[in-house]
Enzyme design. Structure first.
Site, PDB file in Angstrom:
ATOM      1  N   ASP A  51      -1.317   6.636   6.356  1.00  0.00           N
ATOM      2  CA  ASP A  51      -2.418   5.747   5.996  1.00  0.00           C
ATOM      3  C   ASP A  51      -2.555   4.745   7.133  1.00  0.00           C
ATOM      4  O   ASP A  51      -1.694   3.900   7.352  1.00  0.00           O
ATOM      5  CB  ASP A  51      -2.083   5.037   4.676  1.00  0.00           C
ATOM      6  CG  ASP A  51      -3.149   4.038   4.249  1.00  0.00           C
ATOM      7  OD1 ASP A  51      -4.134   3.842   4.986  1.00  0.00           O
ATOM      8  OD2 ASP A  51      -2.989   3.439   3.167  1.00  0.00           O
ATOM      9  N   TRP A  57       0.825  -1.211   0.000  1.00  0.00           N
ATOM     10  CA  TRP A  57       0.000   0.000   0.000  1.00  0.00           C
ATOM     11  C   TRP A  57       0.853   1.252   0.000  1.00  0.00           C
ATOM     12  O   TRP A  57       0.497   2.264  -0.603  1.00  0.00           O
ATOM     13  CB  TRP A  57      -0.983  -0.024   1.171  1.00  0.00           C
ATOM     14  CG  TRP A  57      -1.981  -1.117   0.987  1.00  0.00           C
ATOM     15  CD1 TRP A  57      -2.081  -2.283   1.690  1.00  0.00           C
ATOM     16  CD2 TRP A  57      -3.007  -1.174  -0.022  1.00  0.00           C
ATOM     17  NE1 TRP A  57      -3.105  -3.052   1.185  1.00  0.00           N
ATOM     18  CE2 TRP A  57      -3.688  -2.405   0.146  1.00  0.00           C
ATOM     19  CE3 TRP A  57      -3.401  -0.305  -1.036  1.00  0.00           C
ATOM     20  CZ2 TRP A  57      -4.750  -2.780  -0.679  1.00  0.00           C
ATOM     21  CZ3 TRP A  57      -4.459  -0.670  -1.852  1.00  0.00           C
ATOM     22  CH2 TRP A  57      -5.122  -1.899  -1.665  1.00  0.00           C
ATOM     23  N   LYS A 106     -11.857  -1.871   7.199  1.00  0.00           N
ATOM     24  CA  LYS A 106     -11.026  -2.874   7.852  1.00  0.00           C
ATOM     25  C   LYS A 106     -11.228  -2.868   9.366  1.00  0.00           C
ATOM     26  O   LYS A 106     -11.375  -3.918   9.975  1.00  0.00           O
ATOM     27  CB  LYS A 106      -9.554  -2.643   7.517  1.00  0.00           C
ATOM     28  CG  LYS A 106      -9.252  -2.778   6.025  1.00  0.00           C
ATOM     29  CD  LYS A 106      -7.798  -2.511   5.725  1.00  0.00           C
ATOM     30  CE  LYS A 106      -7.496  -2.593   4.241  1.00  0.00           C
ATOM     31  NZ  LYS A 106      -7.733  -3.911   3.658  1.00  0.00           N
TER      32      LYS A 106
END
Length: 361
Positions: free
Chosen positions: A172, A102, A196
């Site tokens: 993030d 990511w 999530k």
């Protein structure tokens, strides 16, 4: 109803108490005779939900009134572009610390927009570890420093934040937000796709210092400016109202359990059960991350061969444990053990791992 242990990486498990409340309120929200799904985002009921979610998020993180909480769309992937568009000037540079898939995606998007310095990248080691302080080479005056606090695919998580001096730190936190206490004031911006750890798919939570919001470019389309969302309390356009409603319920659930301190204890205990099963398997299970970088949200490991991994996933599924296949890009096994997953699920998985290793080792 047959209940499973849900190890999916996202969309992921939600608290049963939250789902039950949402079910009870679905057809008639607070006596309005309609569902929250049908209600105007300009109604006083929804505006109250929106405001409460912002305050609950601030309270759990322990940030001051100098921060705003924004509810946006497009997932973390949209933020990869928006951050650089808003805060990376044409004559400036932004620093990226890359520790997994990511972080790579965030880096690649930012490169399309402006000048980037890769301050550290652990790809050469297959994203198994975190960079040491002397491996991080920051620019002299970066517009911001970006990192990913937890990498879901590789199962690597920061435990202590790197020192970035006076540069704005942007993170993030899609997969570990509100899973443990943190020095939130060290961040100029935190963002997280909710699906999530704190809610359903469809809403992205952004926590940002007001002084950073004010620095954003003024020549962007309105919908691409953070200032637009802050000025309009996330109601500039129609928000993902039901997703925000569910996030608000999850925030209340976390607070009722004792906040981030209690959540950290709960999550550490869950992770310990699975990592202990890995470590006592005499090499049958091989964890991807080095011990000091192990994630408490995504436990990633391999078996001796892919055939055994497929057998493991199939047999676990038959015993009510779902979502254990690793990401398609890397394979292996991944157990995502986010906030809402109950400790009993990790006990069940650890027991199954012991038994499977005995039969197949």
């Amino acid at each position: 109803m047959s209940k499973v242990h849900n190890f999916n990486a996202g969309p992921a498990v939600l608290p049963q108490a939250v789902l039950a409340q949402a079910q009870a309120e679905l057809l008639d929200y607070q006596g309005r005779g309609m569902s929250i799904l049908e209600m105007s985002h300009r109604s006083k009921e929804y505006e109250a939900i929106n405001a409460q979610a912002e305050e609950r998020m601030k309270a759990l993180l322990g940030v001051s009134e100098s921060y705003r909480v924004l509810f946006m769309q497009g997932g973390a992937s949209a933020q990869f572009a928006m951050i650089a568009l808003n805060f990376l000037p044409a004559d400036g540079v932004a620093d990226y610390i890359v520790t997994g898939a990511w972080g790579e995606k965030a880096l690649e998007e930012a490169k399309r927009i402006g000048n980037i310095n890769v301050a550290a990248n652990t790809a050469e080691g297959n994203f198994r570890s975190l960079p040491s302080a002397d491996e991080i080479k920051l620019s002299a005056n970066p517009a911001y420093v970006h990192l990913t606090t937890n990498e879901t695919i590789q199962g690597v998580q920061w435990t202590a934040l790197p020192d970035v001096g006076g540069a704005p730190l942007i993170a993030d936190m899609s997969s570990d937000i509100l899973s443990r206490p943190l020095e939130a004031s060290r961040f100029a911006m935190i963002y997280a796709g909710a699906q999530k750890n704190i809610g359903p798919a469809g809403v992205t939570v952004v926590v940002m210092r007001e002084d950073l919001i004010a620095q954003g470019r003024k020549d962007l389309p309105m919908i691409m400016r953070y200032s637009t969302f802050a000025k309009n309390n996330s109601l500039y356009n129609t928000p993902p109202a039901f997703a925000v409603y569910l996030v608000n319920l999850v925030l209340g659930w976390i607070a009722d359990l004792g906040g981030l301190e209690a959540m950290a204890i709960r999550n550490a205990g869950k992770a310990e059960q699975i990592y202990t099963a890995i470590d006592r398997s005499s090499g049958f299970y091989r964890g991807h991350a080095v011990t000091e970088a192990r994630s408490q949200m995504n436990v990633t490991f391999r078996l001796p061969d892919e055939a055994l991994e497929k057998k493991f996933v199939a047999e676990a599924q038959a015993q009510g444990m779902t979502g254990l296949a690793g990401h398609r890009s890397v394979g292996g096994i991944r157990a995502s053990i986010y906030n809402a997953l109950e400790p009993e699920a990790c006990s069940a998985l650890a027991g199954f791992m012991d038994e499977f290793a005995q039969r197949n080792g």
